[in-house]
Scaffold this motif. Structure first.
Motif, mmCIF file in Angstrom:
data_model
loop_
_atom_site.group_PDB
_atom_site.id
_atom_site.type_symbol
_atom_site.label_atom_id
_atom_site.label_comp_id
_atom_site.label_asym_id
_atom_site.label_seq_id
_atom_site.Cartn_x
_atom_site.Cartn_y
_atom_site.Cartn_z
ATOM 1 N N ARG A 90 0.827 -1.207 0.000
ATOM 2 C CA ARG A 90 0.000 0.000 0.000
ATOM 3 C C ARG A 90 0.860 1.254 0.000
ATOM 4 N N VAL A 129 -8.092 -1.288 -1.126
ATOM 5 C CA VAL A 129 -6.824 -1.815 -1.619
ATOM 6 C C VAL A 129 -6.856 -3.339 -1.689
ATOM 7 N N THR A 143 -7.820 -4.872 -5.028
ATOM 8 C CA THR A 143 -7.072 -4.518 -6.230
ATOM 9 C C THR A 143 -6.156 -5.665 -6.637
ATOM 10 N N MET A 172 -4.076 -0.209 -7.149
ATOM 11 C CA MET A 172 -3.890 0.156 -5.747
ATOM 12 C C MET A 172 -3.725 1.670 -5.608
ATOM 13 N N SER A 218 -6.302 5.521 -3.746
ATOM 14 C CA SER A 218 -5.876 6.493 -2.733
ATOM 15 C C SER A 218 -6.193 7.920 -3.157
#
Length: 271
Positions: A96, A146, A149, A155, A159
């Motif tokens: 991440r 996430v 994904t 990913m 965000s």
């Protein structure tokens, strides 16, 4: 001539996390209908006085080609998304990168690329920014998570603050996280790709973050895919009175949501 595009390229080279891009599009999601079952977005009727904007969430690949990752219906009134829609094919363990971006087009900036806040005096007029969450006591709760994904690019595209709403920390990190993992196990049994829509119910009674961003009261998710050549759908809603996620039929989920707003999640194919 040194352009904004050149600046963005240099910033990309200097960062481990690439910048995600998004595009505010017409009400029919014309550039990203493939993220909806049968290319049909949910039928959503916003409450009186609530404005919404469709966004096709996308990124640039290594060949400077724009790739759409998922779709979001964003409320510029609530400053949180109504829902994000995506296609689930598989889930992989992706590291991440927790850098959050904003969508400048929502605030009238001509720059098409999602980027960190800091450009333009009007940024934040119609959307949340990172400062809205500081010391708020809430997590930035992903709608498209996430965990669902399958690669680095998808990913990164999750965000963005247009894909997040203020979420109770305990619920986000325990019950909702367990739910996201359980959904992976369920969708892995689909015959092919699964279509997912995840949304938020705003809490109109709770104080807004910094008198700007509406807090989420509930999170919900709807899934639909072919199993044994039959369309099968499931609905999820939480937190319930025990702080857990309740599993429902799609109709049951829509009935529950009807107390807050009108939405027909999969309008063209019954799930």
């Amino acid at each position: 001539i040194f352009t904004m595009k050149h600046l963005v390229f240099l910033l990309l080279l200097s960062s481990v996390c690439f910048f995600a891009l998004s595009e505010v599009v017409d009400n029919n999601f014309s550039k990203c209908k493939e993220f909806f079952l049968d290319t049909a977005p949910p039928d959503f009727t916003p409450p009186v006085g609530v404005s919404v904007k469709p966004i096709c969430q996308c990124i640039w690949d290594n060949n400077d080609k724009q790739i759409f990752i998922y779709a979001t219906l964003y409320s510029t009134t609530w400053k949180i998304p109504v829902y994000s829609a995506y296609v689930f094919r598989e889930s992989k363990s992706i590291g991440r990168c927790d850098v959050w971006y904003i969508e400048p087009q929502l605030d009238g900036d001509p720059e098409p690329c999602m980027r960190p806040k800091g450009y333009g005096s009007k940024i934040g007029t119609n959307q949340a920014v990172n400062n809205d969450y500081e010391n708020s006591g809430y997590d930035k709760g992903h709608l498209y998570p996430v965990l669902h994904t399958k690669n680095h690019l998808s990913m990164l595209a999750t965000s963005t603050l247009t894909n997040a709403a203020p979420q109770n920390k305990c619920f986000n990190r325990v019950a909702w996280l367990e739910h996201e993992r359980a959904v992976i196990e369920d969708l892995e049994s689909c015959d092919e790709a699964a279509y997912v829509v995840t949304g938020v119910v705003p809490d109109m009674q709770a104080p807004k973050l910094y008198n700007r961003v509406t807090v989420s009261k509930y999170y919900w998710r709807a899934t639909c895919c072919l199993k044994n050549s039959q369309y099968t759908g499931k609905g999820y809603f939480g937190p319930d009175n025990n702080g857990q996620v309740q599993e429902l039929t799609i109709k049951g989920l829509q009935d529950k949501l009807s107390g807050f707003y009108q939405i027909h999640i999969f309008p063209s194919i019954p799930c």
